[in-house]
Design a protein around this motif. Structure first.
Motif, PDB file in Angstrom:
ATOM      1  N   ALA A   1       3.860   2.915   9.640  1.00  0.00           N
ATOM      2  CA  ALA A   1       2.412   2.710   9.694  1.00  0.00           C
ATOM      3  C   ALA A   1       2.054   1.606   8.708  1.00  0.00           C
ATOM      4  N   VAL A   2       1.213   0.660   9.149  1.00  0.00           N
ATOM      5  CA  VAL A   2       0.779  -0.453   8.306  1.00  0.00           C
ATOM      6  C   VAL A   2      -0.742  -0.475   8.305  1.00  0.00           C
TER       7      VAL A   2
ATOM      8  N   GLU B   1      -2.040   0.660  18.069  1.00  0.00           N
ATOM      9  CA  GLU B   1      -3.128   0.338  17.157  1.00  0.00           C
ATOM     10  C   GLU B   1      -4.077   1.533  17.067  1.00  0.00           C
ATOM     11  N   TYR B   2      -4.440   1.896  15.853  1.00  0.00           N
ATOM     12  CA  TYR B   2      -5.385   2.976  15.604  1.00  0.00           C
ATOM     13  C   TYR B   2      -6.547   2.440  14.775  1.00  0.00           C
ATOM     14  N   LYS B   3      -7.476   3.301  14.422  1.00  0.00           N
ATOM     15  CA  LYS B   3      -8.695   2.874  13.732  1.00  0.00           C
ATOM     16  C   LYS B   3      -8.412   2.083  12.452  1.00  0.00           C
ATOM     17  N   ASP B   4      -7.609   2.643  11.547  1.00  0.00           N
ATOM     18  CA  ASP B   4      -7.375   2.023  10.242  1.00  0.00           C
ATOM     19  C   ASP B   4      -5.978   1.456  10.045  1.00  0.00           C
ATOM     20  N   HIS B   5      -5.071   1.681  11.007  1.00  0.00           N
ATOM     21  CA  HIS B   5      -3.705   1.216  10.807  1.00  0.00           C
ATOM     22  C   HIS B   5      -3.026   0.877  12.129  1.00  0.00           C
TER      23      HIS B   5
ATOM     24  N   ASN C   1       0.853  -1.187   0.000  1.00  0.00           N
ATOM     25  CA  ASN C   1       0.000   0.000   0.000  1.00  0.00           C
ATOM     26  C   ASN C   1       0.883   1.229   0.000  1.00  0.00           C
ATOM     27  N   THR C   2       0.547   2.218  -0.784  1.00  0.00           N
ATOM     28  CA  THR C   2       1.336   3.454  -0.845  1.00  0.00           C
ATOM     29  C   THR C   2       0.599   4.646  -0.236  1.00  0.00           C
ATOM     30  N   GLU C   3      -0.469   4.386   0.495  1.00  0.00           N
ATOM     31  CA  GLU C   3      -1.275   5.464   1.086  1.00  0.00           C
ATOM     32  C   GLU C   3      -0.483   6.295   2.088  1.00  0.00           C
ATOM     33  N   TYR C   4       0.339   5.643   2.909  1.00  0.00           N
ATOM     34  CA  TYR C   4       1.105   6.349   3.930  1.00  0.00           C
ATOM     35  C   TYR C   4       2.481   6.693   3.366  1.00  0.00           C
TER      36      TYR C   4
ATOM     37  N   ASP D   1      -4.053  -4.526   5.016  1.00  0.00           N
ATOM     38  CA  ASP D   1      -2.901  -5.051   4.289  1.00  0.00           C
ATOM     39  C   ASP D   1      -2.189  -6.177   5.022  1.00  0.00           C
ATOM     40  N   CYS D   2      -2.662  -6.538   6.215  1.00  0.00           N
ATOM     41  CA  CYS D   2      -1.911  -7.514   6.999  1.00  0.00           C
ATOM     42  C   CYS D   2      -2.816  -8.533   7.681  1.00  0.00           C
ATOM     43  N   GLU D   3      -2.156  -9.544   8.226  1.00  0.00           N
ATOM     44  CA  GLU D   3      -2.845 -10.599   8.974  1.00  0.00           C
ATOM     45  C   GLU D   3      -2.059 -10.850  10.254  1.00  0.00           C
ATOM     46  N   GLU D   4      -2.752 -11.223  11.309  1.00  0.00           N
ATOM     47  CA  GLU D   4      -2.114 -11.499  12.586  1.00  0.00           C
ATOM     48  C   GLU D   4      -1.485 -12.881  12.553  1.00  0.00           C
ATOM     49  N   LEU D   5      -0.278 -12.996  13.117  1.00  0.00           N
ATOM     50  CA  LEU D   5       0.401 -14.281  13.211  1.00  0.00           C
ATOM     51  C   LEU D   5       0.342 -14.783  14.638  1.00  0.00           C
TER      52      LEU D   5
END
Length: 74
Positions: free
Chosen positions: A50-51, A28-32, A9-12, A55-59
């Motif tokens: 910032a991620v 942890e924030y609302k969207d990232h 993602n190139t948003e940030y 775009d991600c999954e918890e391991l």
């Protein structure tokens, strides 16, 4: 929490990450998440970025079970 990116993602502006990078969540924030890079980048190791959550999954540490959680150990 440990997360892994499943898409880019190139948003940030200051968060250039690639698929498969592993992070430790700092905040942890609302969207990232704000997370520290654990693996995936040689020049940005230990950097904080910032991620986007989508775009991600918890391991989860442990053994892999086909119908269970995504894990780091196979």
């Amino acid at each position: 929490m440990i997360i892994r990116t499943k898409q880019t993602n190139t948003e940030y502006q200051y968060s250039s990450y690639k698929v498969g990078w592993v992070f430790e969540v700092v905040n942890e924030y609302k969207d990232h998440y704000v997370a520290r890079i654990l693996s995936g980048s040689q020049d940005m190791h230990d950097s904080v970025v910032a991620v986007k959550k989508t775009d991600c999954e918890e391991l989860h540490l442990g053994n892999y079970i086909s119908d269970g959680p995504i894990t780091m150990i196979t």
